[in-house]
Design an enzyme around this catalytic site. Structure first.
Site, PDB file in Angstrom:
ATOM      1  N   SER A   1       0.826  -1.212   0.000  1.00  0.00           N
ATOM      2  CA  SER A   1       0.000   0.000   0.000  1.00  0.00           C
ATOM      3  C   SER A   1       0.862   1.265   0.000  1.00  0.00           C
ATOM      4  O   SER A   1       1.594   1.518  -0.937  1.00  0.00           O
ATOM      5  CB  SER A   1      -0.955  -0.032   1.188  1.00  0.00           C
ATOM      6  OG  SER A   1      -1.830   1.066   1.163  1.00  0.00           O
TER       7      SER A   1
ATOM      8  N   ASP B   1      -6.279   1.819  -3.642  1.00  0.00           N
ATOM      9  CA  ASP B   1      -7.587   1.503  -3.056  1.00  0.00           C
ATOM     10  C   ASP B   1      -8.149   2.672  -2.255  1.00  0.00           C
ATOM     11  O   ASP B   1      -9.308   2.648  -1.848  1.00  0.00           O
ATOM     12  CB  ASP B   1      -7.542   0.218  -2.214  1.00  0.00           C
ATOM     13  CG  ASP B   1      -6.602   0.296  -1.018  1.00  0.00           C
ATOM     14  OD1 ASP B   1      -5.832   1.273  -0.919  1.00  0.00           O
ATOM     15  OD2 ASP B   1      -6.617  -0.638  -0.195  1.00  0.00           O
TER      16      ASP B   1
ATOM     17  N   ASP C   1      -3.343   6.320  -3.173  1.00  0.00           N
ATOM     18  CA  ASP C   1      -2.202   5.706  -2.497  1.00  0.00           C
ATOM     19  C   ASP C   1      -1.571   4.660  -3.424  1.00  0.00           C
ATOM     20  O   ASP C   1      -2.005   4.483  -4.566  1.00  0.00           O
ATOM     21  CB  ASP C   1      -2.599   5.130  -1.132  1.00  0.00           C
ATOM     22  CG  ASP C   1      -3.595   3.979  -1.214  1.00  0.00           C
ATOM     23  OD1 ASP C   1      -4.140   3.732  -2.301  1.00  0.00           O
ATOM     24  OD2 ASP C   1      -3.823   3.323  -0.175  1.00  0.00           O
TER      25      ASP C   1
END
Length: 472
Positions: A107, A260, A256
């Site tokens: 992420s 998501d 990001d």
């Protein structure tokens, strides 16, 4: 046999509550990943089934995708390699194809990290309560035994590209063809939105929409040469804010690393809070559900979201359900309540039409639709959804977190205040003029404060009083 294979494996450092995350070459290696792939298949009973595997633009992702696929196929699953995908593309594929899957991403974490987000068929989340601990235990067993047993019938490995299908599906949920022309600056942060934005909002795979897209950092680069792909940190939004002003754009979008989450900037370069976005999307989703005959659509919001959200939901004829922070809680309650939409203060947005999973791109499309169907600027539109003043999240490094919370409780004791303990401690003035939440971090020595009030002076007074008590 390598030195890695001679040691006793304990994967607890990289197996978190909702996913796997670690430093490449240390707590996450291809040898470990292969065993996790095998354990994933065995734990979920996927021999003879299809397993989907993809990853983000981090340099280690291709090697890990292959290792996970090898482990899964060895235990009898047929693997389809999705290659470069955003996390919400994995959720799309797991939902649309009704297959379990995994994607390699860390992420918004720095370049030296990678990790695995895993999902059951139908995009159902896997957390420590729903299989992650069992996957960890079995992977450790395979690692410590020194080998993964071969299934009687090993699986096959093939490839599948889901980008066009994902893009078409999102466009089927939000009609943007009738929007007024908009100029949009998108900061992909060298992450996966550099791949998905041209596909969904541009004309790379589908007919053009009435948008001019100004790309910022669309080159996929897991070393993040421009800024960390974490839009939650204000300094990572500065390039986008400057570009929106420079280009005279109507809106800025920041994603990001695994795309998501989506953050929104108005035409003045000012952030539109995730709570305002939650309210804006909730209004659209309530209206759409009601038009389809649903009497009281349910909207989920976590306890740190602005009080404006449940107020708007009730006004619009929906029912608001408050939850703890964290995507596994939200997804579970989305399913339980049949909720049409859910939003978090951290810019995770969940949709029933997206298998209750979170997708930053679909949230962005709703905002573009709301902006494009009226003539005013985003700053005016956003203001309708932000009647209160928020402190944002303020971290205090405290070793004795419980003692600090107790000082606050004692100080507010006897005042006209309600306290609940759903997730940390939430103090609410009975006259509705302010509230704040104190929540200990599970992983760091931080106590997190979020405060909100009807005006700046009240918010600052409450914020400063609580911080003085916490830090004394």
């Amino acid at each position: 046999m390598t030195s890695e294979q001679n040691k006793t494996f304990d994967l607890s450092a990289s197996f978190k509550a909702y996913d796997v995350r670690g430093i490449v070459g240390e707590s996450i290696t291809s040898h470990i990943v292969e065993s996790v792939g095998a354990a994933f298949v065995d734990t979920l009973g996927l021999a003879g089934e299809t397993v989907l595997v993809g990853g983000d633009m981090r340099p280690s992702s291709p090697e890990f995708i292959k290792a996970f696929a090898d482990g899964a196929a060895r235990r009898g699953a047929d693997v389809e390699l999705l290659d470069l995908i955003s996390t919400d593309e994995l959720y799309y594929a797991c939902g649309a194809l009704n297959a379990a899957g995994a994607t390699f991403t860390a992420s918004h974490n720095p370049a030296e990290y990678n990790g695995i987000k895993m999902s059951k068929a139908g995009a159902q989340p896997i957390s420590s309560e729903t299989g992650l601990k069992e996957i960890q235990a079995l992977a450790e067993k395979y690692l410590n035994n020194g080998s993964i047993p071969a299934a009687d019938v090993p699986g096959k490995i093939s490839t599948r590209d889901v980008l066009k299908d994902y893009s078409e599906y999102l466009r089927s949920l939000v009609d943007l063809k009738g929007s007024r022309p908009l100029k949009i600056v998108v900061d992909a942060g060298n992450g996966m939105a550099g791949l998905t934005t041209p596909a969904v909002l541009g004309d790379q795979l589908l007919p053009a929409l009435p948008f001019e897209i100004v790309p910022l950092y669309f080159e996929l680069d897991g070393s993040f040469p421009n800024h960390p792909a974490n839009p939650l940190e204000p300094e990572n939004l500065r390039d986008l804010q400057a570009a929106v002003i420079e280009h005279g754009a109507d809106i800025g979008l920041a994603f990001d690393g695994d795309a998501d989450r989506c953050f929104v900037i108005d035409e003045k370069g000012e952030p539109v809070s995730p709570s305002a976005i939650t309210g804006m999307v909730a209004r659209r989703e309530i209206a759409r559900a009601q038009a389809a005959g649903e009497e009281t659509p349910v909207i989920i919001h976590n306890l740190l979201t602005s009080r404006a959200v449940p107020e708007l939901v009730e006004t619009d004829g929906g029912r608001a359900v408050r939850t703890r922070v964290g995507h596994s809680f939200i997804k579970a309650i989305m399913a339980e309540e049949g909720a049409v939409f859910g939003g978090e203060h951290s810019a995770h947005f969940y949709f029933r039409d997206f298998w209750n999973a979170d997708t930053g791109m679909l949230a962005a499309m709703h905002v573009l639709a709301a902006l494009g169907e009226q003539d005013g600027p985003l700053s005016d539109l956003g203001r309708q959804y932000e009647p209160y003043v928020s402190s944002g999240e303020i971290n205090s490094e405290i070793e004795d977190k419980a003692g600090a919370v107790e000082r606050v409780r004692a100080d507010f004791d006897g005042e006209d205040v309600d306290v609940d303990y759903m997730d940390g401690s939430t103090f609410t003035a009975k006259d509705g003029s302010w509230w704040f939440n104190l929540r200990p971090s599970n992983t760091e020595p931080f106590l997190r404060l979020n405060a909100e009030a009807k005006d700046v002076a009240t918010m600052e007074k409450v914020r400063d009083r609580v911080l003085a008590l916490v830090r004394s």
